[in-house]
Enzyme design. Sequence first.
Site, PDB file in Angstrom:
ATOM      1  N   GLU A  87     136.499 164.154  -3.797  1.00 47.33           N
ATOM      2  CA  GLU A  87     137.437 163.653  -2.772  1.00 47.33           C
ATOM      3  C   GLU A  87     138.703 164.482  -2.924  1.00 47.33           C
ATOM      4  O   GLU A  87     139.517 164.213  -3.804  1.00 47.33           O
ATOM      5  CB  GLU A  87     137.739 162.175  -3.017  1.00 47.33           C
ATOM      6  CG  GLU A  87     136.541 161.266  -2.883  1.00 47.33           C
ATOM      7  CD  GLU A  87     136.136 161.012  -1.436  1.00 47.33           C
ATOM      8  OE1 GLU A  87     136.898 161.365  -0.524  1.00 47.33           O
ATOM      9  OE2 GLU A  87     135.041 160.473  -1.235  1.00 47.33           O
ATOM     10  N   GLU A 112     149.023 171.355   2.566  1.00 50.34           N
ATOM     11  CA  GLU A 112     149.177 169.908   2.428  1.00 50.34           C
ATOM     12  C   GLU A 112     150.619 169.620   2.006  1.00 50.34           C
ATOM     13  O   GLU A 112     151.088 170.122   0.984  1.00 50.34           O
ATOM     14  CB  GLU A 112     148.191 169.413   1.365  1.00 50.34           C
ATOM     15  CG  GLU A 112     148.078 167.919   1.304  1.00 50.34           C
ATOM     16  CD  GLU A 112     147.027 167.456   0.278  1.00 50.34           C
ATOM     17  OE1 GLU A 112     146.749 168.180  -0.695  1.00 50.34           O
ATOM     18  OE2 GLU A 112     146.499 166.347   0.469  1.00 50.34           O
ATOM     19  N   CYS A 159     146.178 161.638   0.799  1.00 46.30           N
ATOM     20  CA  CYS A 159     145.288 162.695   1.290  1.00 46.30           C
ATOM     21  C   CYS A 159     145.020 162.505   2.772  1.00 46.30           C
ATOM     22  O   CYS A 159     144.699 163.443   3.476  1.00 46.30           O
ATOM     23  CB  CYS A 159     143.989 162.684   0.508  1.00 46.30           C
ATOM     24  SG  CYS A 159     143.261 161.044   0.475  1.00 46.30           S
ATOM     25  N   LYS A 191     139.330 158.926 -16.574  1.00 41.70           N
ATOM     26  CA  LYS A 191     140.553 159.635 -16.944  1.00 41.70           C
ATOM     27  C   LYS A 191     141.563 159.510 -15.810  1.00 41.70           C
ATOM     28  O   LYS A 191     141.492 160.222 -14.816  1.00 41.70           O
ATOM     29  CB  LYS A 191     140.280 161.122 -17.233  1.00 41.70           C
ATOM     30  CG  LYS A 191     141.420 161.740 -18.013  1.00 41.70           C
ATOM     31  CD  LYS A 191     141.745 163.155 -17.641  1.00 41.70           C
ATOM     32  CE  LYS A 191     142.563 163.321 -16.410  1.00 41.70           C
ATOM     33  NZ  LYS A 191     143.903 162.750 -16.406  1.00 41.70           N
TER      34      LYS A 191
HETATM   35  P1  NAD Z   1     145.419 167.008  -9.261  1.00 43.54           P
HETATM   36  O1  NAD Z   1     144.194 167.715  -8.790  1.00 43.54           O
HETATM   37  O2  NAD Z   1     146.504 167.803  -9.845  1.00 43.54           O
HETATM   38  O3  NAD Z   1     145.041 165.912 -10.361  1.00 43.54           O
HETATM   39  C1  NAD Z   1     144.074 164.921 -10.136  1.00 43.54           C
HETATM   40  C2  NAD Z   1     143.490 164.492 -11.469  1.00 43.54           C
HETATM   41  O4  NAD Z   1     142.829 165.588 -12.072  1.00 43.54           O
HETATM   42  C3  NAD Z   1     144.515 164.004 -12.492  1.00 43.54           C
HETATM   43  O5  NAD Z   1     143.942 162.972 -13.254  1.00 43.54           O
HETATM   44  C4  NAD Z   1     144.724 165.238 -13.356  1.00 43.54           C
HETATM   45  O6  NAD Z   1     145.135 164.935 -14.668  1.00 43.54           O
HETATM   46  C5  NAD Z   1     143.326 165.814 -13.372  1.00 43.54           C
HETATM   47  N1  NAD Z   1     143.266 167.248 -13.615  1.00 43.54           N
HETATM   48  C6  NAD Z   1     144.185 168.190 -13.273  1.00 43.54           C
HETATM   49  N2  NAD Z   1     143.737 169.407 -13.659  1.00 43.54           N
HETATM   50  C7  NAD Z   1     142.522 169.225 -14.233  1.00 43.54           C
HETATM   51  C8  NAD Z   1     141.549 170.093 -14.810  1.00 43.54           C
HETATM   52  N3  NAD Z   1     141.732 171.405 -14.857  1.00 43.54           N
HETATM   53  N4  NAD Z   1     140.425 169.551 -15.318  1.00 43.54           N
HETATM   54  C9  NAD Z   1     140.215 168.219 -15.252  1.00 43.54           C
HETATM   55  N5  NAD Z   1     141.084 167.344 -14.716  1.00 43.54           N
HETATM   56  C10 NAD Z   1     142.223 167.847 -14.211  1.00 43.54           C
HETATM   57  O7  NAD Z   1     145.890 166.155  -8.016  1.00 43.54           O
HETATM   58  P2  NAD Z   1     147.138 165.163  -7.927  1.00 43.54           P
HETATM   59  O8  NAD Z   1     148.362 165.972  -7.759  1.00 43.54           O
HETATM   60  O9  NAD Z   1     147.100 164.149  -9.011  1.00 43.54           O
HETATM   61  O10 NAD Z   1     146.775 164.372  -6.589  1.00 43.54           O
HETATM   62  C11 NAD Z   1     147.086 164.829  -5.357  1.00 43.54           C
HETATM   63  C12 NAD Z   1     145.889 165.456  -4.675  1.00 43.54           C
HETATM   64  O11 NAD Z   1     144.820 164.511  -4.599  1.00 43.54           O
HETATM   65  C13 NAD Z   1     146.174 165.841  -3.252  1.00 43.54           C
HETATM   66  O12 NAD Z   1     145.654 167.102  -2.966  1.00 43.54           O
HETATM   67  C14 NAD Z   1     145.449 164.765  -2.439  1.00 43.54           C
HETATM   68  O13 NAD Z   1     145.121 165.150  -1.140  1.00 43.54           O
HETATM   69  C15 NAD Z   1     144.273 164.497  -3.288  1.00 43.54           C
HETATM   70  N6  NAD Z   1     143.708 163.185  -2.967  1.00 43.54           N
HETATM   71  C16 NAD Z   1     142.512 163.144  -2.322  1.00 43.54           C
HETATM   72  C17 NAD Z   1     141.964 161.921  -1.968  1.00 43.54           C
HETATM   73  C18 NAD Z   1     140.651 161.842  -1.253  1.00 43.54           C
HETATM   74  O14 NAD Z   1     140.040 160.783  -1.295  1.00 43.54           O
HETATM   75  N7  NAD Z   1     140.177 162.887  -0.603  1.00 43.54           N
HETATM   76  C19 NAD Z   1     142.635 160.747  -2.288  1.00 43.54           C
HETATM   77  C20 NAD Z   1     143.861 160.826  -2.944  1.00 43.54           C
HETATM   78  C21 NAD Z   1     144.375 162.072  -3.289  1.00 43.54           C
END
Ligand code: NAD
Length: 491
Positions: free
Chosen positions: A263, A394, A297, A187
């Site tokens: 992650e 962040e 991140c 997804k």
């Molecule tokens: P997000 O958590 O809002 O969304 C990430 C994914 O989860 C998307 O596909 C979204 O549609 C899905 N999602 C959102 N709510 C959900 C739920 N309730 N149930 C299931 N899926 C759900 O994050 P974002 O804004 O897309 O990405 C940014 C974040 O990702 C930042 O906090 C960043 O630090 C983190 N990130 C971490 C890493 C790592 O490897 N540690 C790498 C890249 C990004």
Amino acid sequence: MSSTALPQHEQQAIDSVPKRLLIGGRWVDGERGTLAVEDPATGNTLTEVADASPADARKALDAAVAAQGDWARTPPRERGEILRRTFDAISARADELALLMTLEMGKPLAESRGEISYGAEFLRWFSEEAVRIDGRYSVNPAGGNRLLTMRQPVGPCLLITPWNFPLAMGTRKIGPAIAAGCTMVVKPAEQTPLSMLALAQILGEAGLPDGVLNIVTTSTAREVSAPLIADSRLRKLSFTGSTEVGKALVSQSAEGLLRTSMELGGNAPFIVFEDADLDAAVEGALVAKMRNGGEACTAANRFHVAKPVAAEFSERLAARLKELRIGRGTEPDVDLGPLIDNIQRGKVSELVEDAVARGASTLTGGSSVPGPGYFYDATVLADVPTGSRLLSEEVFGPVAPVASFETEAEAIASANDTQYGLVAYLYTSDLKRALRVTEALETGMVGLNQGLVSNPAAPFGGVKQSGFGREGGPEGIAEYLSTKYVAINVD
Ligand code: NAD
């Protein structure tokens, strides 16, 4: 959110991608119609992709479950060769895929090319790991029995990815899952589904059997993923995204005691000691802060600089950031693209305003760029006071807050004063100090005199609320394998 005509090569890049769900090897419509994909540089709609319902997602899991047995029995070399052919195909089409990524995510073309190469390298790495899945055979220390261990695929996986690295966050999961012999439902983030759809198409062309990889794009992430997580046929959830959503997913996974890899968010400190090579530190800061426009991140979130060099470091960093050219990532010579959306830009503005209200001084930038798209100036804030939200939250944007410290102990305490623990950067030319501080940092990764840690051959991941599990390296495939131990009676 209007649609306006795109230049022909941009339109071609978008037209080349399937816009439907991939279920059991067939591209099908979503039950909920379509969802719009926006160009963050203009706010215009680029295209529409299928919007999946929970029933669509269930069909995707059905397909993954049906394909699991045969896929686990497929020779490792064959699984590896599919990954290797995909790596070759992505490399050959790097320019076209980079354009697609820039259109949906906004980063400059050169950065998208960098991600295509980085993302594809995970496929090459795991093509090599597929044939190294091993076990062991040993003699019971007391004699008699023999001990055999084997490593088997965990089974059908749900892989959820964010928008900031639309390809690489996928290949870090898909590569090892394919190598290990797992099937999957992927997804992607609703903002950036196109790169993942393109990858799925290429994997199919490279010979990936139907049902091994299924793609579900949706505007209702929670509604669609929760029933899959609750389904006892699902064996693993790997998530990259925010800590907040990660916690909710771990809690949903607890019911079925699902294996999870998380992650999550970061809040990387970038520490510069007085003895550091300041030229190298400023260069490293540029990479650690500005890669992906700060939407990483691993982005350096806060700079802790020894008092005697703090002013010089801040000014030199500001001078470098002032030179960056802001614009639509498809234009030549652009260094900094837009943020992903207005919500993200609003959050960045709020954090900067909070720090300035508390007394931080703005050396460069500090505001949104007017006009269409979600642009924000590259910003350096000096003398950021303790308590500013920027230091604990962040930022996910092109903002570098600098605070000073007096002692090594103070630097370590400030660096660790966060719920996150993904990565820290450390600049010093004193070897003893380098090792001392590295050991004291509460993070999963450290960049030592280096502003970039990401590497497909290395275990990427965090501690504390940055999550658990590792992606890349030999550790990366272990996330998709279960160990079975066999006690053998030889008497
Ligand atoms: P997000 O958590 O809002 O969304 C990430 C994914 O989860 C998307 O596909 C979204 O549609 C899905 N999602 C959102 N709510 C959900 C739920 N309730 N149930 C299931 N899926 C759900 O994050 P974002 O804004 O897309 O990405 C940014 C974040 O990702 C930042 O906090 C960043 O630090 C983190 N990130 C971490 C890493 C790592 O490897 N540690 C790498 C890249 C990004």
